[in-house]
Design an enzyme around this catalytic site. Structure first.
Site, PDB file in Angstrom:
ATOM      1  N   SER A 262       0.865  -1.190   0.000  1.00  0.00           N
ATOM      2  CA  SER A 262       0.000   0.000   0.000  1.00  0.00           C
ATOM      3  C   SER A 262       0.891   1.226   0.000  1.00  0.00           C
ATOM      4  O   SER A 262       2.101   1.120   0.193  1.00  0.00           O
ATOM      5  CB  SER A 262      -0.868   0.021   1.261  1.00  0.00           C
ATOM      6  OG  SER A 262      -0.101   0.467   2.377  1.00  0.00           O
ATOM      7  N   ASP A 263       0.310   2.414  -0.224  1.00  0.00           N
ATOM      8  CA  ASP A 263       1.091   3.618   0.043  1.00  0.00           C
ATOM      9  C   ASP A 263       0.904   3.939   1.527  1.00  0.00           C
ATOM     10  O   ASP A 263       0.143   3.275   2.238  1.00  0.00           O
ATOM     11  CB  ASP A 263       0.681   4.786  -0.862  1.00  0.00           C
ATOM     12  CG  ASP A 263       1.807   5.828  -0.954  1.00  0.00           C
ATOM     13  OD1 ASP A 263       2.731   5.799  -0.118  1.00  0.00           O
ATOM     14  OD2 ASP A 263       1.769   6.680  -1.856  1.00  0.00           O
ATOM     15  N   TRP A 264       1.571   4.972   1.979  1.00  0.00           N
ATOM     16  CA  TRP A 264       1.578   5.320   3.406  1.00  0.00           C
ATOM     17  C   TRP A 264       0.134   5.494   3.919  1.00  0.00           C
ATOM     18  O   TRP A 264      -0.552   6.448   3.533  1.00  0.00           O
ATOM     19  CB  TRP A 264       2.375   6.615   3.607  1.00  0.00           C
ATOM     20  CG  TRP A 264       2.558   6.979   5.042  1.00  0.00           C
ATOM     21  CD1 TRP A 264       1.597   7.452   5.892  1.00  0.00           C
ATOM     22  CD2 TRP A 264       3.759   6.884   5.810  1.00  0.00           C
ATOM     23  NE1 TRP A 264       2.123   7.654   7.131  1.00  0.00           N
ATOM     24  CE2 TRP A 264       3.452   7.331   7.115  1.00  0.00           C
ATOM     25  CE3 TRP A 264       5.069   6.479   5.526  1.00  0.00           C
ATOM     26  CZ2 TRP A 264       4.409   7.381   8.132  1.00  0.00           C
ATOM     27  CZ3 TRP A 264       6.008   6.528   6.531  1.00  0.00           C
ATOM     28  CH2 TRP A 264       5.673   6.971   7.825  1.00  0.00           C
TER      29      TRP A 264
END
Ligand code: BGC
Length: 755
Positions: A262-264
């Protein structure tokens, strides 16, 4: 470890252990010097989760990472090694030009070398994975992350993405001094509405497939071990929970078998998007979509096991994700060698080595784009390169600045960089140079906004702000220097903090305080070269009009000053080409060369008819188009010759060629570009599309043939049914040195259907 052994290991792990492999924690839990790019306040992990999380992001350094790895493995029930990940975007400590500038080199081989050097510095610092390359196509200069893309063109982006993946990984990320790459941000993160960061993306599937997906796919084909999901929604669905995008497109169609991260906090953000009721639902949607690792939150850590126990997801689903993470560790050879290349002695030897600095200088030189170089009436000579014996006043806040790297150069240090002043002192005779700062980098109110949004601890000197009295004094000194000098080199632009993540701007001009200086200096001395530093295409109308020469130097990295002086003095002949259109003004955005014609196209720049697709107040044409860039020499390109007029039957391809002659007075490098247009098709096609390019270096008077093979494959596009096809009919082809020049020549594809 063999696949069998890896499976046995997985089978031996508890559900909790497997889930923890899918958890990534910010390095700040371990190290106060870690870089943190998002909030972690809501992400409290239990002690076991912290001690067993499969990966960490944001810390580097062989010694620190060795210590962390040792303790971690000792405590881990199966002694599984940790993965260390970091954003190594345009170099670790030796900073190369920002990615958009890398695009301007039109040289994938060189870009591959920069990624390889970055991999070396990272690997010896203990890093295993970089969150790069960013393959997002960008056509909106307001968006701050345009600096991290290689531009507006799917073909160029695809080549650059693949080059970076190969540079980071080599043949295999487990090899010595290589790291794993992560193609991001899947998908279409580069098209946020209004250019506003983290905004939504509305995009037809057709446009997605035609323009946005190719570069990600190219990175995957080049073997990228990881892919990162994007923050944005795509047609209403956040990527981290987009089953179709991840399972159908990424996994099935593109055949991606690696780790999807995932992204942050992007799993958690599905709640803010209004796509999930709560964390539990977010965890379920993300794991079902195929996201293997939850970056920076405890959502997977807290909910996945429970979802398995309640029967809402299968344990097989967790096994699959955990296996992919273990397999990545195995591919990096971490089970045999958990520290991989991390080595304190090698850090000293490799980081910022002469070799890396030389590469940074060469790359920065090749990324510089000469936008304008006017001839002087008296001499008939162009203003640049600087003529010998001229006294030059270097004026502007970028003369002294060492802030030549983007916000994505986490380990880059200003003190390593070579400023314009330092380089000019080296390259030019002392009596021929003067230096004056002239003004601050930005207006005080902009600085205050930046401080408020970004970091309260930023000082006035970090932001380049001065009080009124100092501004006056600086201006006075600058005007005196300008009056004394034969030539003024104005070093202006956008502060490095004004581009990058979360740095969208609605005004893409050079800050007012600098424009005021520019105007005053140009009244004193009109012989002006403006050197523009920026993380994005800026509105350069006035600069361009009032300067006799303009150089776009981007954020050029550690060797920036030297590279710029190489070009200014003529030690190097500029050859960079714009990888992105420079808009005439912000109201023209999005502007890109590969647009559609419309039903009422403007018939050239001179067309004054009213009922046309146009603006009343500005031209349709960008200030500087894609592919544009001048040289100190002149290249003459002959009309295109075709080996035949048709492709079809047994004739699988045709050859298109031009003769390129260096008609100027010095050696130079030109990028010869091939564009094609499908004149009429079952879905409308762009007015031009880049299909090839070739960078050649010619001595004065030298001539060379440049030939491209045109194949049916190059003519394929996604038809209305989504299938990749080519259609019989007429095509136009151009070969020239910019996207907006040259005469089109027609050829035909003679088949009914693509087979
Ligand atoms: C960015 C990513 C980056 C990640 C980790 C996010 O805010 O969007 O590109 O890799 O942080 O630092």
């Amino acid at each position: 470890m063999t696949e069998k052994k890896l499976r046995e290991l997985l089978n031996d792990m508890t559900l909790e252990e497997k889930v923890n492999q899918l958890v990534q924690i910010p390095g700040s839990y371990y190290d106060k010097n870690a870089s943190v790019t998002g909030g972690i306040e809501n992400s409290r992990f239990s002690e076991t989760q912290l001690n067993q999380a499969g990966s960490i992001l944001g810390i580097t350094g062989a010694k620190t990472l060795r210590q962390i790895q040792e303790t971690y493995m000792e405590n881990h029930p199966h002694h599984i090694p940790l993965l260390f990940m970091l954003d190594v975007i345009h170099g670790l400590r030796t900073i190369f030009p920002m990615p958009l500038a890398l695009g301007a080199t039109f040289d994938p081989n060189l870009v591959e070398l920069t990624a390889q050097a970055a991999a070396k510095e990272s690997a010896v610092s203990g890093i295993h994975v970089t969150f790069a390359p960013m393959a997002d196509l960008v056509r909106d200069a307001r968006w701050g992350r345009v600096m991290e893309s290689t531009g507006e063109d799917p073909y160029l982006n695809s080549l650059m993405t693949a080059a970076m993946v190969s540079g980071f990984q080599g043949n295999h990320p487990g090899e010595q001094e290589r790291i794993a790459a992560c193609v991001k941000h899947f998908a279409a993160y580069g098209k946020p509405e209004g250019g506003r960061e983290y905004s939504n993306v509305e995009l037809s599937e057709h446009a997605l497939r035609e323009f946005y997906l190719p570069a990600y796919e190219s990175g995957i084909r080049a073997g990228s071990e990881l892919v990162m999901a994007s923050f944005n929604t795509l047609n209403g669905i956040p990527s981290s929970g987009n089953h179709w995008l991840m399972q159908e497109v990424l996994r099935k169609e593109m055949g991606f078998g690696g780790v999807l991260i995932s992204d942050w906090a992007s799993i958690e953000e599905m709640i803010h998007h209004g796509f999930c009721q709560n964390e539990r639902e977010a965890a379920k949607k993300a794991i079902e979509a195929g996201v293997d690792i939850d970056m920076a939150t405890n959502i997977y850590a807290n909910h996945l096991a429970e979802l398995v126990e309640s029967g809402e997801i299968t344990e097989a689903c967790i096994d699959e994700a955990a296996y992919r993470v273990l397999r990545l560790k195995n591919r990096l050879d971490l089970f045999e060698n958990p520290f991989k290349d991390g080595d304190e002695d090698k850090e000293k030897e490799i980081i910022l080595s002469d070799e890396h600095r030389a590469l940074a200088r060469k790359t920065a030189r090749e990324s510089i784009v000469l936008l304008k170089n006017e001839k002087e009436v008296q001499t008939g000579k162009e203003l640049l390169p600087i003529h010998s014996g001229e006294t030059v006043a270097f004026i502007g806040p970028y003369v002294e600045s060492k802030g030549l790297h983007s916000t994505w150069a986490i380990k880059g240090r200003a003190e390593d960089a070579v400023s314009i002043r330092e380089a000019a002192k080296e390259a030019m005779a002392k009596e021929n140079v003067m230096f004056a700062c002239g003004c601050g980098m930005m207006n005080r109110d902009n600085g205050i906004i930046l401080k408020r949004h970004m970091d309260e601890t930023l000082t006035e000197s970090d932001l380049g702000i001065f009080d009124e009295q100092t501004e006056k004094q600086l201006e006075k000194e600058a005007l005196e220097a300008a009056a004394k000098a034969n030539l003024v080199v104005l070093c202006l632009g956008e502060h490095r903090l004004l581009s990058g993540e979360a740095a969208s701007r609605s005004d893409i001009g050079i800050p007012m305080v600098q424009m005021e200086l520019f105007r005053k200096v140009s009244e004193v001395n009109p012989r002006i070269v403006t050197v523009v530093f920026s993380g994005r295409p800026l509105d350069l109308r006035e600069i361009s009009e009032k300067s006799m020469a303009v150089l776009e130097v981007w954020l050029p990295g550690t060797e920036g000053g030297n590279a710029i002086l190489d070009v200014l003095t003529g030690a190097c002949n500029p050859s960079g080409k714009l990888p992105v259109s420079f808009p005439y003004s912000v109201g023209q955005i999005p502007v890109h060369y590969n647009e559609y014609a419309t039903g009422r196209p403007l018939k050239g720049k001179e067309d004054t008819a009213f009922y046309r697709s146009r603006y009343l107040d500005i031209p349709n044409h960008p200030l500087y188009p894609f592919g544009y860039g001048l040289s100190y020499t002149d290249f003459v390109i002959s009309p295109v010759e075709l080996s035949r007029k048709t492709i079809g039957g047994v004739q699988k391809s045709l050859k298109a060629s031009v003769m390129v002659r260096n008609a100027g007075s010095r050696k130079g490098t030109e990028t010869v570009q091939l564009y094609i247009r499908d004149i009429a098709a079952s879905v409308v096609r762009p007015v031009k599309e880049l299909k090839g390019f070739c960078k050649i270096t010619l001595d004065q008077g030298e001539e060379q043939k440049v030939e491209f093979e045109i194949t049916e494959e190059m003519l394929q596009f996604h038809a209305a049914d989504g299938k990749l096809t080519s259609e019989a009919g007429g095509y136009l082809l151009w070969i020239d040195n910019s996207s907006d020049t040259g005469a089109g020549i027609e050829f035909e594809l003679e088949r009914e259907e693509h087979v």
